[in-house]
Write a protein that holds these residues in place. Structure first.
Motif, short mmCIF file in Angstrom:
data_model
loop_
_atom_site.label_atom_id
_atom_site.label_comp_id
_atom_site.label_asym_id
_atom_site.label_seq_id
_atom_site.Cartn_x
_atom_site.Cartn_y
_atom_site.Cartn_z
N GLY A 190 -6.42 0.52 46.85
CA GLY A 190 -6.22 1.85 47.41
C GLY A 190 -7.49 2.49 47.93
N GLN A 208 -3.95 10.65 56.56
CA GLN A 208 -2.88 9.92 55.86
C GLN A 208 -1.59 9.99 56.65
OE1 GLN A 208 -2.54 11.53 51.88
NE2 GLN A 208 -4.16 10.19 51.10
N THR A 267 3.56 9.68 51.32
CA THR A 267 3.50 9.65 49.86
C THR A 267 3.00 8.29 49.37
OG1 THR A 267 5.29 11.25 49.71
CG2 THR A 267 4.83 9.96 47.74
N ILE A 268 3.49 7.23 49.96
CA ILE A 268 3.05 5.88 49.57
C ILE A 268 1.56 5.72 49.86
CG2 ILE A 268 3.22 3.42 50.14
CD1 ILE A 268 6.24 3.84 50.44
N SER A 300 -0.73 8.04 50.03
CA SER A 300 -1.45 8.87 49.07
C SER A 300 -1.47 8.24 47.69
CB SER A 300 -0.79 10.26 49.00
OG SER A 300 -1.41 11.04 48.01
N GLN A 301 -0.33 7.75 47.24
CA GLN A 301 -0.26 7.13 45.91
C GLN A 301 -1.14 5.89 45.82
OE1 GLN A 301 3.96 6.61 45.34
NE2 GLN A 301 4.20 8.66 44.47
N LEU A 302 -1.15 5.09 46.87
CA LEU A 302 -2.01 3.89 46.88
C LEU A 302 -3.49 4.29 46.83
CD1 LEU A 302 -0.14 1.69 49.49
CD2 LEU A 302 -0.45 1.15 47.07
N ASN A 319 -4.86 6.98 45.74
CA ASN A 319 -5.25 7.68 44.52
C ASN A 319 -4.99 6.88 43.25
OD1 ASN A 319 -6.23 10.20 45.67
ND2 ASN A 319 -4.13 10.47 46.35
N VAL A 374 -2.24 5.98 41.93
CA VAL A 374 -0.98 6.28 41.25
C VAL A 374 -0.04 5.08 41.37
CG1 VAL A 374 1.06 7.79 41.25
CG2 VAL A 374 -1.22 8.75 41.65
N ARG A 375 -0.06 4.46 42.54
CA ARG A 375 0.73 3.26 42.80
C ARG A 375 -0.25 2.10 42.94
NH1 ARG A 375 5.83 2.23 46.19
NH2 ARG A 375 6.13 4.45 45.85
N THR A 376 -0.10 1.11 42.08
CA THR A 376 -1.03 -0.02 42.12
C THR A 376 -0.39 -1.29 42.66
OG1 THR A 376 -0.51 -0.54 39.82
CG2 THR A 376 -2.43 0.87 40.21
N THR A 431 2.70 -2.71 45.54
CA THR A 431 3.61 -2.36 46.63
C THR A 431 4.08 -3.65 47.28
OG1 THR A 431 3.92 -0.90 48.53
CG2 THR A 431 1.85 -2.11 48.44
#
Length: 63
Positions: free
Chosen positions: A2, A16, A28-29, A31-33, A35, A37-39, A41
């Motif tokens: 990310g 973004q 959102t995806i 941003s999550q990647l 930050n 939050v999502r590791t 995908t």
């Protein structure tokens, strides 16, 4: 992964939202990647993001 997406995106001066639109994925995806939050995908999502950034998927992971 990310942090590398964010690094490439900011170097290219793309928001973004712009990246999300170019890659056809939600902001959102992105941003999550970025930050952490999502590791994980889907591979096709990573391919879309890499294509939108003008890099290879390998560049996101290995450089």
């Amino acid at each position: 992964m990310g942090y590398k997406i964010k690094e490439i995106r900011t170097a290219k001066k793309i928001s973004q939202q712009e990246l999300a639109e170019k890659a056809n994925v939600s902001r959102t995806i992105i941003s999550q990647l970025e930050n952490g939050v999502r590791t994980v995908t889907k591979t096709d999502t990573l391919i879309k993001i890499a294509d939108a950034l003008g890099v290879k998927v390998e560049d996101i992971f290995f450089t």
